[in-house]
Design a protein around this motif. Structure first.
Motif, mmCIF file in Angstrom:
data_model
loop_
_atom_site.group_PDB
_atom_site.id
_atom_site.type_symbol
_atom_site.label_atom_id
_atom_site.label_comp_id
_atom_site.label_asym_id
_atom_site.label_seq_id
_atom_site.Cartn_x
_atom_site.Cartn_y
_atom_site.Cartn_z
ATOM 1 N N VAL A 14 0.783 -1.521 -0.036
ATOM 2 C CA VAL A 14 0.137 0.520 -0.318
ATOM 3 C C VAL A 14 1.172 1.400 -0.481
ATOM 4 O O VAL A 14 0.485 2.414 -0.732
ATOM 5 C CB VAL A 14 -0.824 -0.086 1.020
ATOM 6 N N ALA A 15 1.898 1.127 0.514
ATOM 7 C CA ALA A 15 3.062 2.213 0.800
ATOM 8 C C ALA A 15 3.943 2.882 -0.476
ATOM 9 O O ALA A 15 3.448 3.694 -0.837
ATOM 10 C CB ALA A 15 3.785 1.931 2.463
ATOM 11 N N THR A 16 3.975 1.250 -1.336
ATOM 12 C CA THR A 16 3.828 2.017 -2.412
ATOM 13 C C THR A 16 3.350 1.792 -3.484
ATOM 14 O O THR A 16 3.961 3.313 -4.326
ATOM 15 C CB THR A 16 4.890 -0.157 -2.869
ATOM 16 N N LEU A 17 2.063 1.497 -3.625
ATOM 17 C CA LEU A 17 1.233 2.065 -4.157
ATOM 18 C C LEU A 17 1.493 3.599 -4.057
ATOM 19 O O LEU A 17 1.234 5.079 -5.599
ATOM 20 C CB LEU A 17 0.232 1.143 -3.941
ATOM 21 N N ARG A 18 0.751 4.079 -3.101
ATOM 22 C CA ARG A 18 0.970 5.349 -3.065
ATOM 23 C C ARG A 18 2.098 6.513 -3.017
ATOM 24 O O ARG A 18 2.167 7.281 -3.792
ATOM 25 C CB ARG A 18 1.000 5.449 -1.630
ATOM 26 N N VAL A 19 3.125 6.061 -3.218
ATOM 27 C CA VAL A 19 4.497 6.647 -3.696
ATOM 28 C C VAL A 19 4.302 6.684 -5.148
ATOM 29 O O VAL A 19 4.688 7.736 -5.169
ATOM 30 C CB VAL A 19 6.003 5.757 -2.890
ATOM 31 N N VAL A 20 4.334 5.142 -5.670
ATOM 32 C CA VAL A 20 3.852 5.665 -7.402
ATOM 33 C C VAL A 20 2.809 6.882 -7.375
ATOM 34 O O VAL A 20 2.945 6.794 -8.592
ATOM 35 C CB VAL A 20 3.637 3.882 -7.690
ATOM 36 N N ASN A 21 1.737 6.357 -7.128
ATOM 37 C CA ASN A 21 0.701 7.391 -7.326
ATOM 38 C C ASN A 21 1.495 8.471 -7.044
ATOM 39 O O ASN A 21 0.625 10.160 -7.940
ATOM 40 C CB ASN A 21 -0.195 6.922 -6.688
ATOM 41 N N ALA A 22 2.377 8.730 -6.560
ATOM 42 C CA ALA A 22 1.993 10.811 -6.366
ATOM 43 C C ALA A 22 3.144 11.024 -7.405
ATOM 44 O O ALA A 22 3.223 12.122 -7.319
ATOM 45 C CB ALA A 22 3.053 10.897 -4.522
ATOM 46 N N PHE A 23 4.577 9.799 -7.410
ATOM 47 C CA PHE A 23 5.121 10.023 -8.516
ATOM 48 C C PHE A 23 4.844 10.107 -9.573
ATOM 49 O O PHE A 23 4.511 11.541 -10.725
ATOM 50 C CB PHE A 23 6.261 9.266 -8.907
ATOM 51 N N VAL A 24 3.072 9.596 -10.066
ATOM 52 C CA VAL A 24 2.105 9.924 -11.520
ATOM 53 C C VAL A 24 1.347 10.678 -10.583
ATOM 54 O O VAL A 24 2.059 11.963 -12.619
ATOM 55 C CB VAL A 24 1.793 9.170 -11.554
ATOM 56 N N SER A 25 1.275 11.479 -10.028
ATOM 57 C CA SER A 25 0.513 12.646 -9.975
ATOM 58 C C SER A 25 1.936 13.933 -10.621
ATOM 59 O O SER A 25 0.998 14.946 -11.461
ATOM 60 C CB SER A 25 -0.390 12.700 -8.443
ATOM 61 N N VAL A 26 2.723 13.838 -9.842
ATOM 62 C CA VAL A 26 3.413 14.844 -10.467
ATOM 63 C C VAL A 26 3.773 15.092 -11.280
ATOM 64 O O VAL A 26 4.539 16.021 -12.284
ATOM 65 C CB VAL A 26 4.615 14.654 -9.299
ATOM 66 N N LYS A 27 4.143 13.849 -11.928
ATOM 67 C CA LYS A 27 4.659 13.687 -13.849
ATOM 68 C C LYS A 27 2.934 14.044 -13.750
ATOM 69 O O LYS A 27 3.669 15.121 -15.583
ATOM 70 C CB LYS A 27 4.515 12.133 -14.393
ATOM 71 N N GLU A 28 2.031 13.922 -14.251
ATOM 72 C CA GLU A 28 0.935 14.247 -14.583
ATOM 73 C C GLU A 28 1.058 16.064 -14.629
ATOM 74 O O GLU A 28 0.506 17.072 -15.454
ATOM 75 C CB GLU A 28 -0.365 14.064 -14.567
ATOM 76 N N SER A 29 1.258 16.637 -13.602
ATOM 77 C CA SER A 29 0.677 18.442 -13.188
ATOM 78 C C SER A 29 2.313 18.473 -14.099
ATOM 79 O O SER A 29 1.357 19.946 -14.824
ATOM 80 C CB SER A 29 1.474 18.690 -12.129
ATOM 81 N N ILE A 30 3.470 18.304 -14.260
ATOM 82 C CA ILE A 30 4.231 18.592 -14.984
ATOM 83 C C ILE A 30 4.261 18.880 -16.097
ATOM 84 O O ILE A 30 3.900 19.698 -17.280
ATOM 85 C CB ILE A 30 5.385 17.936 -14.528
ATOM 86 N N THR A 31 3.673 17.372 -17.271
ATOM 87 C CA THR A 31 3.199 17.713 -17.842
ATOM 88 C C THR A 31 1.786 18.771 -18.531
ATOM 89 O O THR A 31 2.570 19.598 -19.506
ATOM 90 C CB THR A 31 2.160 16.176 -18.782
ATOM 91 N N GLU A 32 1.021 18.730 -18.403
ATOM 92 C CA GLU A 32 0.243 19.619 -18.226
ATOM 93 C C GLU A 32 0.531 21.243 -17.828
ATOM 94 O O GLU A 32 0.029 21.665 -19.070
ATOM 95 C CB GLU A 32 -1.274 19.928 -16.941
ATOM 96 N N TRP A 33 1.524 21.304 -17.019
ATOM 97 C CA TRP A 33 2.275 22.568 -17.023
ATOM 98 C C TRP A 33 2.854 23.130 -18.874
ATOM 99 O O TRP A 33 2.893 23.825 -19.214
ATOM 100 C CB TRP A 33 3.131 22.516 -16.165
ATOM 101 N N ASN A 34 3.847 21.797 -18.684
ATOM 102 C CA ASN A 34 4.636 22.160 -20.021
ATOM 103 C C ASN A 34 3.506 22.302 -21.439
ATOM 104 O O ASN A 34 4.225 23.489 -22.271
ATOM 105 C CB ASN A 34 4.930 20.723 -20.252
ATOM 106 N N GLU A 35 2.631 21.623 -21.271
ATOM 107 C CA GLU A 35 2.045 22.337 -22.718
ATOM 108 C C GLU A 35 0.775 23.222 -22.363
ATOM 109 O O GLU A 35 1.190 23.921 -23.709
ATOM 110 C CB GLU A 35 0.635 20.750 -22.903
ATOM 111 N N ALA A 36 1.080 23.833 -21.554
ATOM 112 C CA ALA A 36 0.021 25.340 -21.500
ATOM 113 C C ALA A 36 1.003 26.401 -21.650
ATOM 114 O O ALA A 36 0.912 27.460 -22.323
ATOM 115 C CB ALA A 36 -0.449 25.407 -19.660
ATOM 116 N N ARG A 37 2.565 25.954 -21.281
ATOM 117 C CA ARG A 37 3.815 26.835 -21.531
ATOM 118 C C ARG A 37 3.449 27.314 -22.858
ATOM 119 O O ARG A 37 4.035 27.851 -23.821
ATOM 120 C CB ARG A 37 4.452 26.156 -20.704
#
Length: 64
Positions: A14-37
């Motif tokens: 469960v802890a591993t899944l939460r860490v992976v989900n956090a990384f995925v969320s950060v990656k998605e946020s960076i991707t959205e920011w870059n597309e808007a940029r």
């Protein structure tokens, strides 16, 4: 008496899944920011007439 299946997960899964989900969320946020940029940069390179043709003003670019 009803049979109840009890599924257990490996320790730390469960802890591993939460860490992976956090990384995925950060990656998605960076991707959205870059597309808007990139979109803002492309729109900034257009002339005022071209922006007017698509219904935007130069001041509205920052809100994208």
């Amino acid at each position: 008496m009803a049979n109840v299946a009890t599924n257990t997960v490996p320790f730390g899964a469960v802890a591993t899944l939460r860490v992976v989900n956090a990384f995925v969320s950060v990656k998605e946020s960076i991707t959205e920011w870059n597309e808007a940029r990139k979109t803002r940069k492309a729109l900034s390179n257009l002339s005022d007439e071209m922006l007017s043709d698509i219904g935007l003003s130069r001041a509205e670019i920052a809100n994208i």
